[in-house]
Design a protein around this motif. Structure first.
Motif, PDB file in Angstrom:
ATOM      1  N   ASP A   1       0.641 -15.482 -16.435  1.00  0.00           N
ATOM      2  CA  ASP A   1       0.938 -16.221 -15.242  1.00  0.00           C
ATOM      3  C   ASP A   1       0.949 -17.630 -15.777  1.00  0.00           C
ATOM      4  OD1 ASP A   1      -1.499 -16.820 -16.551  1.00  0.00           O
ATOM      5  OD2 ASP A   1      -2.355 -16.643 -14.429  1.00  0.00           O
ATOM      6  N   VAL A   2       1.709 -18.056 -16.923  1.00  0.00           N
ATOM      7  CA  VAL A   2       1.999 -19.528 -17.427  1.00  0.00           C
ATOM      8  C   VAL A   2       3.434 -19.599 -17.384  1.00  0.00           C
ATOM      9  CG1 VAL A   2       1.974 -21.218 -18.982  1.00  0.00           C
ATOM     10  CG2 VAL A   2      -0.236 -20.021 -18.283  1.00  0.00           C
ATOM     11  N   ASP A   3       4.028 -20.506 -16.439  1.00  0.00           N
ATOM     12  CA  ASP A   3       5.611 -20.840 -16.707  1.00  0.00           C
ATOM     13  C   ASP A   3       5.728 -22.109 -17.157  1.00  0.00           C
ATOM     14  OD1 ASP A   3       6.156 -18.462 -14.844  1.00  0.00           O
ATOM     15  OD2 ASP A   3       5.382 -19.714 -13.217  1.00  0.00           O
ATOM     16  N   ALA A   4       5.049 -23.076 -17.161  1.00  0.00           N
ATOM     17  CA  ALA A   4       5.116 -24.344 -17.804  1.00  0.00           C
ATOM     18  C   ALA A   4       3.713 -24.989 -18.244  1.00  0.00           C
ATOM     19  CB  ALA A   4       5.795 -25.293 -16.737  1.00  0.00           C
ATOM     20  N   VAL A   5       3.848 -26.091 -18.974  1.00  0.00           N
ATOM     21  CA  VAL A   5       2.574 -26.548 -19.936  1.00  0.00           C
ATOM     22  C   VAL A   5       2.523 -28.119 -19.296  1.00  0.00           C
ATOM     23  CG1 VAL A   5       1.332 -27.093 -21.556  1.00  0.00           C
ATOM     24  CG2 VAL A   5       2.752 -24.997 -21.373  1.00  0.00           C
ATOM     25  N   LEU A   6       1.466 -28.645 -18.824  1.00  0.00           N
ATOM     26  CA  LEU A   6       1.142 -30.220 -18.932  1.00  0.00           C
ATOM     27  C   LEU A   6       0.093 -30.528 -19.885  1.00  0.00           C
ATOM     28  CD1 LEU A   6       0.795 -32.152 -15.515  1.00  0.00           C
ATOM     29  CD2 LEU A   6      -0.281 -32.772 -17.649  1.00  0.00           C
ATOM     30  N   VAL A   7       0.709 -31.295 -20.876  1.00  0.00           N
ATOM     31  CA  VAL A   7      -0.230 -31.528 -21.814  1.00  0.00           C
ATOM     32  C   VAL A   7      -0.926 -33.113 -21.600  1.00  0.00           C
ATOM     33  CG1 VAL A   7      -0.265 -32.286 -24.290  1.00  0.00           C
ATOM     34  CG2 VAL A   7       1.128 -30.363 -23.671  1.00  0.00           C
ATOM     35  N   ALA A   8      -2.106 -33.144 -21.454  1.00  0.00           N
ATOM     36  CA  ALA A   8      -2.974 -34.440 -21.242  1.00  0.00           C
ATOM     37  C   ALA A   8      -4.184 -34.323 -22.277  1.00  0.00           C
ATOM     38  CB  ALA A   8      -3.593 -34.195 -19.847  1.00  0.00           C
ATOM     39  N   SER A   9      -3.944 -33.737 -23.350  1.00  0.00           N
ATOM     40  CA  SER A   9      -4.973 -33.809 -24.202  1.00  0.00           C
ATOM     41  C   SER A   9      -4.853 -35.287 -25.057  1.00  0.00           C
ATOM     42  CB  SER A   9      -4.863 -32.577 -25.378  1.00  0.00           C
ATOM     43  OG  SER A   9      -3.578 -32.539 -25.653  1.00  0.00           O
TER      44      SER A   9
ATOM     45  N   LEU B   1       5.566 -31.088 -19.600  1.00  0.00           N
ATOM     46  CA  LEU B   1       5.443 -32.420 -19.199  1.00  0.00           C
ATOM     47  C   LEU B   1       4.226 -33.017 -20.096  1.00  0.00           C
ATOM     48  CD1 LEU B   1       5.549 -34.982 -17.633  1.00  0.00           C
ATOM     49  CD2 LEU B   1       4.027 -33.908 -15.881  1.00  0.00           C
ATOM     50  N   CYS B   2       4.611 -33.783 -21.038  1.00  0.00           N
ATOM     51  CA  CYS B   2       3.628 -34.193 -21.972  1.00  0.00           C
ATOM     52  C   CYS B   2       3.362 -35.742 -21.741  1.00  0.00           C
ATOM     53  CB  CYS B   2       4.175 -34.246 -23.545  1.00  0.00           C
ATOM     54  SG  CYS B   2       3.149 -34.686 -24.721  1.00  0.00           S
ATOM     55  N   GLU B   3       1.940 -35.949 -21.695  1.00  0.00           N
ATOM     56  CA  GLU B   3       1.553 -37.442 -21.289  1.00  0.00           C
ATOM     57  C   GLU B   3       1.934 -38.222 -22.565  1.00  0.00           C
ATOM     58  OE1 GLU B   3       0.390 -39.480 -19.350  1.00  0.00           O
ATOM     59  OE2 GLU B   3       0.031 -38.243 -17.506  1.00  0.00           O
ATOM     60  N   LYS B   4       2.106 -39.521 -22.193  1.00  0.00           N
ATOM     61  CA  LYS B   4       2.211 -40.495 -23.304  1.00  0.00           C
ATOM     62  C   LYS B   4       0.980 -40.636 -24.209  1.00  0.00           C
ATOM     63  CE  LYS B   4      -0.275 -43.935 -22.063  1.00  0.00           C
ATOM     64  NZ  LYS B   4      -1.404 -44.620 -22.946  1.00  0.00           N
ATOM     65  N   PRO B   5       0.885 -40.848 -25.563  1.00  0.00           N
ATOM     66  CA  PRO B   5       2.179 -40.900 -26.375  1.00  0.00           C
ATOM     67  C   PRO B   5       2.445 -39.488 -26.491  1.00  0.00           C
ATOM     68  CG  PRO B   5       0.243 -40.718 -27.652  1.00  0.00           C
ATOM     69  CD  PRO B   5      -0.076 -41.027 -26.386  1.00  0.00           C
ATOM     70  N   LEU B   6       3.999 -39.478 -26.807  1.00  0.00           N
ATOM     71  CA  LEU B   6       4.606 -38.072 -27.202  1.00  0.00           C
ATOM     72  C   LEU B   6       3.719 -37.587 -28.643  1.00  0.00           C
ATOM     73  CD1 LEU B   6       6.712 -35.851 -27.275  1.00  0.00           C
ATOM     74  CD2 LEU B   6       7.912 -37.224 -28.782  1.00  0.00           C
ATOM     75  N   THR B   7       3.513 -38.280 -29.424  1.00  0.00           N
ATOM     76  CA  THR B   7       2.432 -37.939 -30.842  1.00  0.00           C
ATOM     77  C   THR B   7       2.104 -39.432 -31.297  1.00  0.00           C
ATOM     78  OG1 THR B   7       4.306 -38.257 -32.168  1.00  0.00           O
ATOM     79  CG2 THR B   7       3.941 -35.778 -31.355  1.00  0.00           C
TER      80      THR B   7
ATOM     81  N   PRO C   1      -4.650 -23.743 -26.938  1.00  0.00           N
ATOM     82  CA  PRO C   1      -3.603 -23.854 -25.910  1.00  0.00           C
ATOM     83  C   PRO C   1      -2.546 -22.749 -26.289  1.00  0.00           C
ATOM     84  CG  PRO C   1      -3.883 -26.141 -27.146  1.00  0.00           C
ATOM     85  CD  PRO C   1      -4.894 -24.946 -27.831  1.00  0.00           C
ATOM     86  N   ALA C   2      -2.249 -22.171 -27.512  1.00  0.00           N
ATOM     87  CA  ALA C   2      -1.439 -21.216 -27.598  1.00  0.00           C
ATOM     88  C   ALA C   2      -1.770 -19.736 -26.859  1.00  0.00           C
ATOM     89  CB  ALA C   2      -1.198 -20.602 -29.082  1.00  0.00           C
ATOM     90  N   ALA C   3      -3.247 -19.705 -26.838  1.00  0.00           N
ATOM     91  CA  ALA C   3      -3.593 -18.343 -26.147  1.00  0.00           C
ATOM     92  C   ALA C   3      -3.510 -18.503 -24.557  1.00  0.00           C
ATOM     93  CB  ALA C   3      -4.963 -18.312 -26.395  1.00  0.00           C
ATOM     94  N   ALA C   4      -3.451 -19.685 -24.127  1.00  0.00           N
ATOM     95  CA  ALA C   4      -3.245 -19.749 -22.747  1.00  0.00           C
ATOM     96  C   ALA C   4      -2.087 -19.713 -22.414  1.00  0.00           C
ATOM     97  CB  ALA C   4      -3.986 -21.335 -22.309  1.00  0.00           C
ATOM     98  N   MET C   5      -1.128 -20.173 -23.229  1.00  0.00           N
ATOM     99  CA  MET C   5       0.653 -20.105 -22.967  1.00  0.00           C
ATOM    100  C   MET C   5       0.844 -18.635 -23.067  1.00  0.00           C
ATOM    101  SD  MET C   5       1.744 -23.360 -25.036  1.00  0.00           S
ATOM    102  CE  MET C   5       0.845 -25.003 -25.276  1.00  0.00           C
ATOM    103  N   ALA C   6       0.309 -18.064 -23.898  1.00  0.00           N
ATOM    104  CA  ALA C   6       0.525 -16.477 -23.986  1.00  0.00           C
ATOM    105  C   ALA C   6       0.426 -15.795 -22.668  1.00  0.00           C
ATOM    106  CB  ALA C   6      -0.319 -15.720 -25.193  1.00  0.00           C
TER     107      ALA C   6
ATOM    108  N   GLY D   1      -5.972 -29.915 -21.774  1.00  0.00           N
ATOM    109  CA  GLY D   1      -6.968 -31.268 -21.801  1.00  0.00           C
ATOM    110  C   GLY D   1      -7.668 -31.351 -20.410  1.00  0.00           C
ATOM    111  N   ALA D   2      -8.686 -31.412 -20.597  1.00  0.00           N
ATOM    112  CA  ALA D   2      -9.532 -31.614 -19.092  1.00  0.00           C
ATOM    113  C   ALA D   2     -10.332 -32.542 -19.169  1.00  0.00           C
ATOM    114  CB  ALA D   2     -10.481 -30.362 -19.041  1.00  0.00           C
TER     115      ALA D   2
END
Length: 341
Positions: free
Chosen positions: A69-77, A97-103, A61-66, A13-14
């Motif tokens: 050089d990715v150890d962790a994910v911050l979700v802000a989408s 780390l997932c921004e609110k809301p979880l879903t 997102p899945a391609a980035a996580m693959a 999420g940018a």
């Protein structure tokens, strides 16, 4: 797990929040760097990634996580995209780390909770940043001592200058009061059992067909009554205030006791105009705490259970807004993975 020297983070999420987190990780958080930025808008992802040396841009997102050089994910989408991003992270057992809301709703939050439970360990910290705000932390610490006695009531005020374009009446619950729902559970250590939403006459400053302000009453399983004034088109500033009334005293935060000036026959101060201003330190503290815990191989902070419980309360609130009256909150049984030690 060996301690990571530098946590390499993919930010999903940018937009406003995601771009601010990229800046935060690069400028304010130690022990972490942004290695990838993901957004459905390829040009926006590239523009944000270009601010960080060696950072790659992705639309999936899945391609980035693959990436190696990715150890962790911050979700802000946006919230509707969170479930897919979280499940992709679970597939690689990556901390998030997932921004609110979880879903956006309780059903999808339950699916995420079941997927994390199947992993056998926590992987998600939910971004309820008020738990990391200095004033809220002091209030929590005071309540934990028991000096004030049992909490009986909690009064909250939550005001914004103006609502963003496209906001709806339901978003006052799902995107604003959601914070008071979480801090109620956290401060009091109680679950919310019922919600009543009252509808004052709408402000002339509210967009057409948007019910603003609203007055929300929460009931808890510990017998406390909580009220929230939510007013997202107040016009003058961003304010978040809370006062807890206990058996032997009260405590209040959010009065904005910052610098006060006297000049030319006047005295006064300033009022924050945006949540990223008011809670800048809380966001910094939250992301730093997440990075530190992740580098140690731990997961701390608000859990998927917290995200699910608040989603269920939001659903009850939206139903009360639509139908009127008191609506009870329906919660699933909490899995042992989320038991408070």
């Amino acid at each position: 797990m060996a301690r990571l020297e530098t946590l390499k983070v993919a930010v999903v999420g940018a937009g406003k929040m995601g771009a601010d987190h990229v800046r935060r990780i690069e400028e304010a958080v130690s022990g972490a760097r942004v290695s990838a930025v993901v957004d459905v808008d390829a040009e926006r992802a590239k523009a944000v990634a270009a601010r960080v040396e060696g950072c790659t841009a992705h639309t999936d997102p899945a391609a980035a996580m693959a990436a190696a050089d990715v150890d962790a994910v911050l979700v802000a989408s946006p919230g509707p995209a969170h479930e897919a991003a979280l499940l992709a992270a679970f597939a690689r057992d990556l901390p998030v780390l997932c921004e609110k809301p979880l879903t956006p709703d309780a059903a999808s939050a339950l699916r995420v909770m079941e997927a994390e439970r199947q992993l056998g360990h926590r992987r998600v910290q939910v971004g309820f940043m008020r738990r990391y705000d200095a004033e809220y932390m002091k209030l929590k610490s005071l309540l934990s001592t028991g000096q004030l006695g049992r909490p009986l009531m909690l009064h909250n005020r939550h005001r914004n200058v103006a609502s963003p374009p496209g906001w709806t009446s339901e978003m006052l619950i799902n995107d604003s009061v959601v914070h008071e729902m979480d801090v109620t559970r956290w401060l009091l250590g109680q679950e919310i059992t019922a919600v009543t939403v009252l509808r004052p006459a709408p402000s002339a400053n509210a967009p057409q067909a948007v019910q603003d302000p609203q007055f929300v009453v929460l009931e808890t399983d510990g017998g406390a009554i909580v009220d929230v004034e939510i007013f997202v088109n107040c016009g003058f500033g961003y304010q978040v205030q809370a006062e807890v009334v206990c058996e032997r005293g009260t405590a209040r935060i959010g009065d904005g006791q910052a610098m006060v000036t006297t000049m030319a026959g006047r005295w006064g101060g300033t009022i924050a105009q945006d949540f990223t201003d008011r809670f800048a330190d809380a966001y910094d503290r939250e992301v730093q705490a997440w990075a530190d815990a992740t580098r140690r191989g731990q997961v701390t902070g608000p859990s998927v259970w917290d995200g699910y419980a608040v989603a269920a309360v939001c659903e009850a609130g939206v139903r009360s807004l639509a139908e009127g009256g008191r609506v009870e909150v329906e919660l699933a049984r909490r899995p042992a993975l989320y038991d408070v030690s």
